[in-house]
Motif scaffolding. Sequence first.
Motif, PDB file in Angstrom:
ATOM      1  N   THR A   1      37.343  54.897 -49.266  1.00 32.57           N
ATOM      2  CA  THR A   1      37.044  55.322 -50.627  1.00 32.57           C
ATOM      3  C   THR A   1      36.569  56.765 -50.643  1.00 32.57           C
ATOM      4  O   THR A   1      35.866  57.208 -49.735  1.00 32.57           O
ATOM      5  CB  THR A   1      35.956  54.440 -51.283  1.00 32.57           C
ATOM      6  OG1 THR A   1      34.754  54.538 -50.521  1.00 32.57           O
ATOM      7  CG2 THR A   1      36.396  52.992 -51.352  1.00 32.57           C
TER       8      THR A   1
ATOM      9  N   ASN B   1      33.980  56.364 -54.397  1.00 29.00           N
ATOM     10  CA  ASN B   1      34.223  55.087 -55.044  1.00 29.00           C
ATOM     11  C   ASN B   1      35.677  54.841 -55.436  1.00 29.00           C
ATOM     12  O   ASN B   1      36.015  53.767 -55.875  1.00 29.00           O
ATOM     13  CB  ASN B   1      33.329  54.870 -56.271  1.00 29.00           C
ATOM     14  CG  ASN B   1      33.494  53.484 -56.847  1.00 29.00           C
ATOM     15  OD1 ASN B   1      33.452  52.507 -56.119  1.00 29.00           O
ATOM     16  ND2 ASN B   1      33.718  53.396 -58.129  1.00 29.00           N
TER      17      ASN B   1
ATOM     18  N   ILE C   1      39.353  54.040 -54.307  1.00 28.64           N
ATOM     19  CA  ILE C   1      40.083  53.604 -53.116  1.00 28.64           C
ATOM     20  C   ILE C   1      41.302  54.504 -52.942  1.00 28.64           C
ATOM     21  O   ILE C   1      42.153  54.591 -53.826  1.00 28.64           O
ATOM     22  CB  ILE C   1      40.513  52.132 -53.241  1.00 28.64           C
ATOM     23  CG1 ILE C   1      39.287  51.219 -53.290  1.00 28.64           C
ATOM     24  CG2 ILE C   1      41.421  51.745 -52.075  1.00 28.64           C
ATOM     25  CD1 ILE C   1      39.604  49.756 -53.542  1.00 28.64           C
TER      26      ILE C   1
ATOM     27  N   SER D   1      43.980  51.262 -48.369  1.00 30.36           N
ATOM     28  CA  SER D   1      43.307  49.982 -48.152  1.00 30.36           C
ATOM     29  C   SER D   1      44.280  48.897 -47.710  1.00 30.36           C
ATOM     30  O   SER D   1      45.495  49.073 -47.748  1.00 30.36           O
ATOM     31  CB  SER D   1      42.628  49.517 -49.443  1.00 30.36           C
ATOM     32  OG  SER D   1      43.604  49.195 -50.418  1.00 30.36           O
TER      33      SER D   1
ATOM     34  N   THR E   1      42.577  44.832 -50.602  1.00 29.87           N
ATOM     35  CA  THR E   1      41.559  45.169 -51.599  1.00 29.87           C
ATOM     36  C   THR E   1      42.258  45.443 -52.922  1.00 29.87           C
ATOM     37  O   THR E   1      43.347  46.013 -52.956  1.00 29.87           O
ATOM     38  CB  THR E   1      40.715  46.394 -51.200  1.00 29.87           C
ATOM     39  OG1 THR E   1      41.575  47.513 -51.031  1.00 29.87           O
ATOM     40  CG2 THR E   1      39.957  46.138 -49.916  1.00 29.87           C
TER      41      THR E   1
ATOM     42  N   SER F   1      37.592  48.830 -56.672  1.00 27.66           N
ATOM     43  CA  SER F   1      36.256  49.249 -56.283  1.00 27.66           C
ATOM     44  C   SER F   1      35.466  49.496 -57.557  1.00 27.66           C
ATOM     45  O   SER F   1      35.979  50.105 -58.498  1.00 27.66           O
ATOM     46  CB  SER F   1      36.328  50.527 -55.448  1.00 27.66           C
ATOM     47  OG  SER F   1      35.044  51.000 -55.139  1.00 27.66           O
TER      48      SER F   1
ATOM     49  N   TYR G   1      28.659  50.700 -54.188  1.00 24.74           N
ATOM     50  CA  TYR G   1      30.010  50.306 -54.566  1.00 24.74           C
ATOM     51  C   TYR G   1      30.237  48.837 -54.245  1.00 24.74           C
ATOM     52  O   TYR G   1      29.691  48.311 -53.276  1.00 24.74           O
ATOM     53  CB  TYR G   1      31.065  51.091 -53.783  1.00 24.74           C
ATOM     54  CG  TYR G   1      30.873  52.584 -53.735  1.00 24.74           C
ATOM     55  CD1 TYR G   1      30.497  53.302 -54.860  1.00 24.74           C
ATOM     56  CD2 TYR G   1      31.103  53.279 -52.561  1.00 24.74           C
ATOM     57  CE1 TYR G   1      30.343  54.682 -54.806  1.00 24.74           C
ATOM     58  CE2 TYR G   1      30.955  54.651 -52.499  1.00 24.74           C
ATOM     59  CZ  TYR G   1      30.578  55.346 -53.626  1.00 24.74           C
ATOM     60  OH  TYR G   1      30.423  56.699 -53.573  1.00 24.74           O
ATOM     61  N   THR G   2      31.077  48.194 -55.019  1.00 22.72           N
ATOM     62  CA  THR G   2      31.550  46.845 -54.704  1.00 22.72           C
ATOM     63  C   THR G   2      33.051  46.920 -54.482  1.00 22.72           C
ATOM     64  O   THR G   2      33.782  47.397 -55.347  1.00 22.72           O
ATOM     65  CB  THR G   2      31.243  45.856 -55.838  1.00 22.72           C
ATOM     66  OG1 THR G   2      29.827  45.767 -56.013  1.00 22.72           O
ATOM     67  CG2 THR G   2      31.784  44.466 -55.515  1.00 22.72           C
ATOM     68  N   ILE G   3      33.491  46.458 -53.319  1.00 19.00           N
ATOM     69  CA  ILE G   3      34.912  46.383 -52.992  1.00 19.00           C
ATOM     70  C   ILE G   3      35.363  44.955 -53.275  1.00 19.00           C
ATOM     71  O   ILE G   3      34.790  43.996 -52.744  1.00 19.00           O
ATOM     72  CB  ILE G   3      35.164  46.723 -51.507  1.00 19.00           C
ATOM     73  CG1 ILE G   3      34.606  48.107 -51.151  1.00 19.00           C
ATOM     74  CG2 ILE G   3      36.645  46.608 -51.172  1.00 19.00           C
ATOM     75  CD1 ILE G   3      35.278  49.265 -51.845  1.00 19.00           C
TER      76      ILE G   3
ATOM     77  N   SER H   1      34.337  39.647 -52.469  1.00 17.99           N
ATOM     78  CA  SER H   1      33.896  41.043 -52.540  1.00 17.99           C
ATOM     79  C   SER H   1      32.789  41.325 -51.531  1.00 17.99           C
ATOM     80  O   SER H   1      32.193  40.407 -50.983  1.00 17.99           O
ATOM     81  CB  SER H   1      33.385  41.376 -53.946  1.00 17.99           C
ATOM     82  OG  SER H   1      32.217  40.639 -54.222  1.00 17.99           O
TER      83      SER H   1
END
Length: 119
Positions: free
Chosen positions: A35, A38, A40, A43, A46, A49, A57-59, A93
């Motif tokens: 990332t 934040n 992406i 990947s 995934t 994000s 951040y949350t993936i 996640s």
Amino acid sequence: MASELRVNTLKDAAGNNSIATSFVAGGSAKAWAFTTDNVITDSLNTSSSTDNDTGWYTITLSSAMGNANFSVTTSVNENNNYIVGNRGRATTSYDIRIKNTSATGVDANTGSAAHGDLA
């Protein structure tokens, strides 16, 4: 028509250095992301994000993990003294947290990988 290759062991071209295919499948990353602040940029497995806050951040995974007991490895790809880690995991996640040495959240370029079993 799709084809299927069934083997128990992989070896190098000389017939040496064998490894069981179960070891290869079990030890491979099931998801990873690079990332840039934040977003992406590259990947595997995934879907998005989410920017929760500065440095948090949350993936989101495309395919769920078997349970929330998987391992996440993270790194910061900048020349700064940042602390990066994983704060939370769910089957779909994982979170990345980045802070500077003063414990203040910072946005940065990160790499992360998830290891475990897919659902």
